[in-house]
Enzyme design. Structure first.
Site, PDB file in Angstrom:
ATOM      1  N   TYR A   1     -29.694 -78.235  29.621  1.00 39.75           N
ATOM      2  CA  TYR A   1     -31.008 -77.615  29.586  1.00 39.75           C
ATOM      3  C   TYR A   1     -31.962 -78.435  30.446  1.00 39.75           C
ATOM      4  CZ  TYR A   1     -29.143 -75.242  25.413  1.00 39.75           C
ATOM      5  OH  TYR A   1     -28.362 -74.513  24.535  1.00 39.75           O
TER       6      TYR A   1
ATOM      7  N   HIS B   1     -19.988 -77.318  24.667  1.00 36.54           N
ATOM      8  CA  HIS B   1     -20.688 -76.109  25.073  1.00 36.54           C
ATOM      9  C   HIS B   1     -19.708 -75.016  25.501  1.00 36.54           C
ATOM     10  CE1 HIS B   1     -25.154 -75.563  26.363  1.00 36.54           C
ATOM     11  NE2 HIS B   1     -24.709 -74.504  25.738  1.00 36.54           N
TER      12      HIS B   1
ATOM     13  N   PRO C   1     -31.492 -66.302  16.575  1.00 31.54           N
ATOM     14  CA  PRO C   1     -31.682 -65.505  15.356  1.00 31.54           C
ATOM     15  C   PRO C   1     -32.868 -64.554  15.433  1.00 31.54           C
ATOM     16  CG  PRO C   1     -32.550 -67.707  15.035  1.00 31.54           C
ATOM     17  CD  PRO C   1     -31.846 -67.717  16.368  1.00 31.54           C
TER      18      PRO C   1
END
Length: 330
Positions: free
Chosen positions: A58, A124, A219
């Site tokens: 990231y 990952h 979510p």
């Protein structure tokens, strides 16, 4: 070796985590400000959030640096999860599961996070050129060395890779069965939300049967389930939603009934649509931890408050009856 679970790391049952990715990668670069992100992390921790989820890719790297800055003086307040195994190039992302790379990646993450131990180290993606057992073995050595406390695996759930008749997470379960023979899996991270419930079919039952935690990624449906996005609003070119099949103007409009249903339930509880969506994820099992991402302290506090929302049987029935989400692949 002793299994290290999320519960063993004092992560509270019924907790909401914080996904740090949007603070420096993949979403609206013009809104990514370091000071704002730091305030969001501190607000989340103050509100009772424990799990902070990041990854070396990231940024790349800038997200871990940000988390490291946020945790100065507060390391004991957080359960830190990061990931390795993906390298970001100018126009591509490639997997690297070589043991030597895994060891170097871990040391680099420890430096950026300004900590001497990572609570949960996740793979990952598996490298197709390296047997996943070799990669996992190198990660297990990091536990033995005291650099990592527990290991996790990120699920492979891409629709495009599914064979006819296969369930979405069959490939992930095959990987889990293989690495479990090398060293215990403590957590699996996979997408799980009101509009993406596929993990309930086979992946969550696999985890529940073995006491493995499930970190529910996205979510809030990449922000859609919050009800704060307007169909046709458009996204910045570097925002992953600009290319997502559920975020075309047509599909965002078509999926409005999902948001309307969440809002209807939220009004009965004096809550928000986002809190209802997170509360639904929490109801899926005691080992499930939703990890919503945000860049703003307001949303971080609101999301944490979902842990105090108890959905009724009526609420759950209404959510189950919501129309399935549509995307441009449908």
């Amino acid at each position: 070796m002793e299994r290290r679970s999320l519960g063993a790391a004092a992560l509270a049952v019924g907790a909401v985590g914080l996904g740090c990715m949007p603070m420096s990668w993949a979403y609206s670069a013009s809104q990514q400000r370091g000071d704002r992100a730091l305030r969001a992390v501190h607000a989340a921790l103050d509100a009772g959030v424990q799990l902070l989820d990041t990854a070396d890719m990231y940024g790349p790297f800038t997200n871990e640096l940000l988390v490291g800055r946020a945790l100065k003086g507060r390391r004991s307040d957080a359960f830190v999860s990061t990931k390795c195994g993906l390298l970001v190039g100018d126009q591509h992302i490639v997997a690297n599961g070589r043991p030597g790379y895994v060891r170097r990646a871990c040391d680099a993450s420890l430096r950026r996070l300004q900590t001497d131990v990572i609570d949960l180290y996740q793979l990952h993606r598996a490298d197709p050129e390296v047997p996943v057992e070799e990669t996992w073995g190198a990660m297990a050595e990091l536990v033995t060395a005291g650099k990592v406390r527990a290991l996790g695996l990120c699920a492979v759930g891409a629709r495009a890779s599914r064979r006819p008749g296969a369930r979405m997470y069959d490939e992930t379960i095959r990987q889990l069965e293989r690495v479990q023979q090398v060293f215990p899996v403590s957590a699996v991270q996979a997408e799980l939300s009101v509009w993406s419930p596929e993990a309930l079919e086979s992946l969550l039952p696999w985890c529940s049967a073995r006491g493995v935690g499930l970190l529910a990624a996205m979510p809030l449906g990449n922000g859609y389930l919050t009800g704060t996005l307007t169909p046709g609003q458009g996204f910045e070119p570097d925002d992953l939603r600009a290319r997502h099949p559920r975020f075309t103007a047509e599909m965002m409009a078509a999926n409005q009934p999902v948001v309307v249903g969440l809002r209807r339930i939220a009004e009965r509880h004096g809550a928000t649509a986002a809190q209802v969506a997170l509360a639904w994820v929490l109801r899926q099992g005691p080992h499930v931890v939703p990890v919503p991402g945000t860049k703003r302290e307001r949303w971080a506090v609101e999301n944490a408050g979902a842990a105090g929302l108890t959905l009724t049987a009526r609420d759950l029935v209404e959510i189950a009856r919501l129309p399935p989400a549509r995307g441009s692949w449908d």
